[in-house]
Scaffold this motif. Structure first.
Motif, mmCIF file in Angstrom:
data_model
loop_
_atom_site.group_PDB
_atom_site.id
_atom_site.type_symbol
_atom_site.label_atom_id
_atom_site.label_comp_id
_atom_site.label_asym_id
_atom_site.label_seq_id
_atom_site.Cartn_x
_atom_site.Cartn_y
_atom_site.Cartn_z
ATOM 1 N N SER A 22 0.812 -1.212 0.000
ATOM 2 C CA SER A 22 0.000 0.000 0.000
ATOM 3 C C SER A 22 0.850 1.268 0.000
ATOM 4 C CB SER A 22 -0.932 0.001 1.223
ATOM 5 O OG SER A 22 -1.848 -1.073 1.158
ATOM 6 N N ARG A 23 2.130 1.131 0.306
ATOM 7 C CA ARG A 23 3.036 2.267 0.257
ATOM 8 C C ARG A 23 3.315 2.642 -1.211
ATOM 9 N NH1 ARG A 23 6.789 2.640 4.948
ATOM 10 N NH2 ARG A 23 8.111 3.763 3.447
ATOM 11 N N PRO A 24 3.350 3.917 -1.543
ATOM 12 C CA PRO A 24 3.640 4.300 -2.925
ATOM 13 C C PRO A 24 5.085 4.068 -3.337
ATOM 14 C CG PRO A 24 3.449 6.256 -1.546
ATOM 15 C CD PRO A 24 3.023 5.090 -0.701
ATOM 16 N N ASP A 25 5.962 3.792 -2.359
ATOM 17 C CA ASP A 25 7.379 3.624 -2.665
ATOM 18 C C ASP A 25 7.843 2.173 -2.601
ATOM 19 O OD1 ASP A 25 7.193 3.200 0.044
ATOM 20 O OD2 ASP A 25 8.746 4.642 0.629
ATOM 21 N N THR A 26 6.891 1.213 -2.590
ATOM 22 C CA THR A 26 7.249 -0.191 -2.357
ATOM 23 C C THR A 26 6.534 -1.123 -3.331
ATOM 24 O OG1 THR A 26 7.530 0.278 0.003
ATOM 25 C CG2 THR A 26 7.310 -2.034 -0.618
ATOM 26 N N GLU A 27 7.263 -2.099 -3.854
ATOM 27 C CA GLU A 27 6.637 -3.200 -4.582
ATOM 28 C C GLU A 27 6.868 -4.475 -3.790
ATOM 29 O OE1 GLU A 27 9.842 -4.943 -7.797
ATOM 30 O OE2 GLU A 27 8.660 -3.200 -8.412
ATOM 31 N N ALA A 160 10.875 1.878 11.983
ATOM 32 C CA ALA A 160 12.050 2.465 12.619
ATOM 33 C C ALA A 160 13.179 1.442 12.714
ATOM 34 C CB ALA A 160 11.691 2.992 14.003
ATOM 35 N N ALA A 161 12.831 0.196 13.045
ATOM 36 C CA ALA A 161 13.844 -0.857 13.157
ATOM 37 C C ALA A 161 14.458 -1.194 11.802
ATOM 38 C CB ALA A 161 13.225 -2.110 13.773
ATOM 39 N N LEU A 162 13.694 -0.961 10.725
ATOM 40 C CA LEU A 162 14.172 -1.241 9.374
ATOM 41 C C LEU A 162 14.813 -0.018 8.713
ATOM 42 C CD1 LEU A 162 11.116 -3.323 8.086
ATOM 43 C CD2 LEU A 162 13.368 -4.226 8.723
ATOM 44 N N ASP A 163 14.869 1.088 9.440
ATOM 45 C CA ASP A 163 15.441 2.337 8.912
ATOM 46 C C ASP A 163 14.687 2.839 7.689
ATOM 47 O OD1 ASP A 163 17.506 2.476 10.852
ATOM 48 O OD2 ASP A 163 18.676 1.020 9.704
ATOM 49 N N MET A 164 13.367 2.797 7.765
ATOM 50 C CA MET A 164 12.536 3.331 6.700
ATOM 51 C C MET A 164 11.413 4.147 7.325
ATOM 52 S SD MET A 164 10.513 -0.182 5.566
ATOM 53 C CE MET A 164 9.695 0.588 4.168
ATOM 54 N N PRO A 165 10.889 5.134 6.626
ATOM 55 C CA PRO A 165 9.818 5.951 7.205
ATOM 56 C C PRO A 165 8.495 5.194 7.246
ATOM 57 C CG PRO A 165 10.206 6.604 4.945
ATOM 58 C CD PRO A 165 11.274 5.600 5.278
ATOM 59 N N PHE A 166 7.730 5.413 8.284
ATOM 60 C CA PHE A 166 6.371 4.882 8.348
ATOM 61 C C PHE A 166 5.461 5.723 7.461
ATOM 62 C CE2 PHE A 166 2.127 5.449 10.220
ATOM 63 C CZ PHE A 166 1.642 4.148 10.099
ATOM 64 N N MET A 167 4.467 5.088 6.848
ATOM 65 C CA MET A 167 3.463 5.796 6.058
ATOM 66 C C MET A 167 2.077 5.350 6.485
ATOM 67 S SD MET A 167 4.912 5.903 2.150
ATOM 68 C CE MET A 167 6.366 6.857 1.714
#
Length: 233
Positions: A22-27, A160-167
């Motif tokens: 559902s994130r626009p930056d992820t497949e 946060a644990a994965l070093d990526m922003p939450f959306m």
């Protein structure tokens, strides 16, 4: 960045895949080694022939596809069922990726898996594979029950644990199938396809047969190991 989630079966793993998709930056990639697993193990899973015809069944081909750099979204989320790797020692294809482990109470997993497939013993292998991987390289652990109790807060902690922003987009999605779903979705994904977000957590009293209790008991030590190390709020 590749994000690789290892999970046992019937463990909200597909719901987690929906969340990340559902994130626009992820497949997302749905169980890319499943065809290889069926070919090499001989497991008689539902839709076996259709699955093997729909995807690569050669280990090297799958690894090359996953590890080949390509222009695209910022993140690629890979959902993997851990028992697919019960007899594998080469995990070099994880290099450079962020790994996470999804766990669930084994009794709940056994009860749910039995509704879809008779042989539930691979759940034992899933926990053993995950524990072996964790010992080699510790990674974030999330419990399905914790996610369902507080999806927003737990996903923030996981990101946060994965070093990526939450959306916020991770919390809801449109019902229905996805082009990214494996062909096996027709057998396994009925509840996820009807969903529009994380379902509320329910505490259920489970009655298992002696045989199913033995399988759950065989997973108990590994589950406790992970449960002590899981992300908490």
């Amino acid at each position: 960045m590749r994000i690789i989630m290892f999970s046992g079966p019937r463990n909200i793993s597909t719901t987690m895949m929906r969340s990340f998709e559902s994130r626009p930056d992820t497949e997302v990639r749905d169980e890319p080694f499943y065809g290889w697993y069926l070919k090499t193990s001989g497991a008689d899973h539902p839709m076996r022939a259709e699955i093997m015809a729909s995807m690569p069944t050669d280990w090297a081909d799958v690894v090359e596809d996953l590890c080949s750099p390509a222009a695209g979204p910022a993140y690629v989320f890979e959902k993997h069922i851990a028992f697919h790797f019960a007899d594998i020692s080469d995990f070099g294809w994880l290099k450079g990726a962020k790994v996470l482990h999804l766990i669930r109470d084994p009794r709940a997993m056994v009860a749910s898996y039995k509704n879809k497939y008779d042989d539930v013993r691979p759940i034992i292998d899933s926990y053993r594979v995950q524990r072996r991987l964790y010992k080699q390289s510790p990674a974030p652990v999330i419990d399905a029950g914790d996610i369902l109790k507080a999806p927003g807060a737990m996903l923030r902690a996981l990101c946060a644990a994965l070093d990526m922003p939450f959306m916020e987009e991770m919390l809801s999605w449109e019902a229905g199938p996805r082009a990214s779903d494996g062909v096996w979705a027709d057998h396994w994904y009925d509840a996820v396809r009807a969903s529009t977000g994380f379902k509320p957590y329910e505490e259920r009293a489970l009655t298992l047969s002696p045989e199913l209790e033995e399988v759950a008991k065989a997973c108990a030590e590994d589950y406790a190991f992970f449960h002590e190390r899981r992300l908490t709020l």
